[in-house]
Scaffold this motif. Structure first.
Motif, PDB file in Angstrom:
ATOM      1  N   TYR A 178       0.751  -1.129   0.107  1.00 41.48           N
ATOM      2  CA  TYR A 178       0.161   0.092  -0.007  1.00 41.48           C
ATOM      3  C   TYR A 178       0.843   1.314   0.048  1.00 41.48           C
ATOM      4  N   SER A 183       0.423   3.735  -6.385  1.00 43.26           N
ATOM      5  CA  SER A 183       0.029   4.120  -7.829  1.00 43.26           C
ATOM      6  C   SER A 183      -0.743   2.993  -8.261  1.00 43.26           C
ATOM      7  N   GLN A 184      -0.255   1.879  -8.160  1.00 39.53           N
ATOM      8  CA  GLN A 184      -1.248   0.796  -8.816  1.00 39.53           C
ATOM      9  C   GLN A 184      -2.443   0.589  -8.088  1.00 39.53           C
ATOM     10  N   VAL A 185      -2.554   0.589  -6.899  1.00 38.69           N
ATOM     11  CA  VAL A 185      -3.617   0.364  -5.983  1.00 38.69           C
ATOM     12  C   VAL A 185      -4.515   1.496  -6.519  1.00 38.69           C
ATOM     13  N   ALA A 187      -4.732   3.199  -9.180  1.00 35.18           N
ATOM     14  CA  ALA A 187      -5.444   3.173 -10.517  1.00 35.18           C
ATOM     15  C   ALA A 187      -6.299   2.173 -10.326  1.00 35.18           C
ATOM     16  N   VAL A 188      -6.093   0.897  -9.751  1.00 33.23           N
ATOM     17  CA  VAL A 188      -7.185  -0.086  -9.748  1.00 33.23           C
ATOM     18  C   VAL A 188      -8.692   0.169  -9.183  1.00 33.23           C
ATOM     19  N   LEU A 189      -8.264   0.947  -7.988  1.00 31.55           N
ATOM     20  CA  LEU A 189      -9.548   1.498  -7.312  1.00 31.55           C
ATOM     21  C   LEU A 189      -9.968   2.851  -7.910  1.00 31.55           C
ATOM     22  N   ASP A 198      -9.601   4.204   2.581  1.00 29.27           N
ATOM     23  CA  ASP A 198      -9.050   3.109   1.974  1.00 29.27           C
ATOM     24  C   ASP A 198      -8.162   2.236   2.807  1.00 29.27           C
ATOM     25  N   ALA A 202      -8.187  -1.522   3.936  1.00 28.89           N
ATOM     26  CA  ALA A 202      -6.905  -2.252   3.475  1.00 28.89           C
ATOM     27  C   ALA A 202      -6.394  -3.039   4.799  1.00 28.89           C
TER      28      ALA A 202
END
Lengths: 227, 227
Positions: A178, A183-185, A187-189, A198, A202
């Motif tokens: 996290y 940045s990936q998390v 993007a997906v969220l 969030d 998590a």
DNA sequence: GTCTATACCTGGATAGAC
DNA sequence: GTCTATCCAGGTATAGAC
């Protein structure tokens, strides 16, 4: 803790430090952590760090001899954060409560010091050349101890059998993702940044899967701590 | 899949490619993946890549215009690996078997292409500026779909309720940590490198905790696949 | 298409005034 | 202790012979 000082030259820290020096060094370290987190060691420049700290770059070299030394100081700072929290994992502790406390503490660190996590991650990905000794000695020893505790819990039937060492790898990965992969998390969220909500979600998730991994269900609300 | 080409200039790939060209480009990409994995984008140099590929560095600029273009090509290569394996997660599949297959496939990728994982990790840690569009569109969409499947399983009572989206974050983190954080894992395990046995053990562990996270027990030996 | 030689620039480090 | 000006190594990119 001065984990890295062993590899350095004579104790540069024994020099008397005035208040100004402390403050300047603190500002530099803070700026450096941020810059190195965003761009890595080679990507971050002394000029950037200096600008962020509000100093001319020559001053960085005055306080820390070289870029490498500054980077090591940042790492040194970070490593001390890494070890502390396993203390809750003891033979006599209630497994569910201890694991919940550990994961929650890890997630808290991730939330409050994401840049520290990123600098550490970066260093490890690139081979951990600067902190290899630390990992092989102190971290290795610590994990061995705590894994033994978890194995003990399993032997006593208080948790389901689980690969304790690898469980640590999983917990570290699951929590630090996290920060490191924020940045990936995001993007997906579909969010621009991770908010409080969030991270709370998590935390609940990681606690849940950690407990289930040990055949446990969520602990009730924390009573007065039994130690 | 050409995920990144959207951001590039006119299709440079439509040029006719001779066999030599294909082979040279392949060698360069392979070398670049390795170098960028070890040192990051700024840390890796064109000279290193050229040396590893057995070419003078001017050739790299001939095949790929710039360092940045080469890096993007490496990333582009890697992204195509990322999406494929979620196919096993379908409404009609047996949850335990589908999850086992997915995690195993992920671990296999980690074991066989650790450098790919590291380049990706590096890019994401540093903000995923070059692959943000991909993450926000294709990956986001894919996860939404698959998470819906998992939620469906839970509604039908075939698995315990679990935060499906975050479960993906956890699985990615838990599997990729054996590539990205290999040096840390090795240090803790007291080994110089991860062997077959270590990765097998890691796979068993991650499969176990994934299944337990969904309230499942390990699936029996794979029968003839029911699809 | 391939390679050598080189131009150009960025960035770490330092000299030396204040 | 602090800062400006400068040096110099290393790295990307290209010109131009082959």
């Amino acid at each position: 803790m001065k984990a890295l000082r062993t590899e350095s030259r004579p104790p540069a820290d024994t020099r008397p430090k005035g208040r100004v020096r402390r403050r300047q060094e603190g500002a530099i370290l803070k700026a450096a952590e941020r810059v190195f987190a965003r761009a890595g060691f080679e990507g971050g420049t002394m000029a950037e760090i200096a600008a962020l700290a509000g100093l001319p770059k020559a001053n960085l070299h005055y306080y820390f001899g070289s870029k490498d030394e500054l980077y090591r100081a940042v790492l040194d700072n970070i490593l001390s954060l890494w070890l502390a929290e396993t203390e809750v994992i003891t033979r006599d502790a209630d497994p569910a409560r201890a694991l919940t406390a550990y994961v929650t503490a890890k997630m808290h660190l991730t939330a409050t010091r994401p840049d520290a996590s990123r600098v550490f991650a970066n260093e490890v990905i690139h081979g951990a050349t600067r902190i290899g000794d630390f990992l092989r000695s102190e971290l290795h020893g610590l994990v061995a101890q705590r894994a033994a505790v978890i194995d003990h819990w399993a032997t006593e039937g208080r948790i389901a059998p689980v690969d304790a060492t690898h469980l640590f790898f999983t917990i570290w990965a699951a929590t630090q993702t996290y920060a490191d992969f924020e940045s990936q998390v995001c993007a997906v969220l579909g969010k621009a940044r991770l908010g409080q909500a969030d991270l709370a979600r998590a935390t609940t998730h990681v606690v849940t899967i950690t407990l289930r991994s040990c055949g446990l269900e969520p602990a009730g609300p924390p009573h007065t701590s039994l130690q």
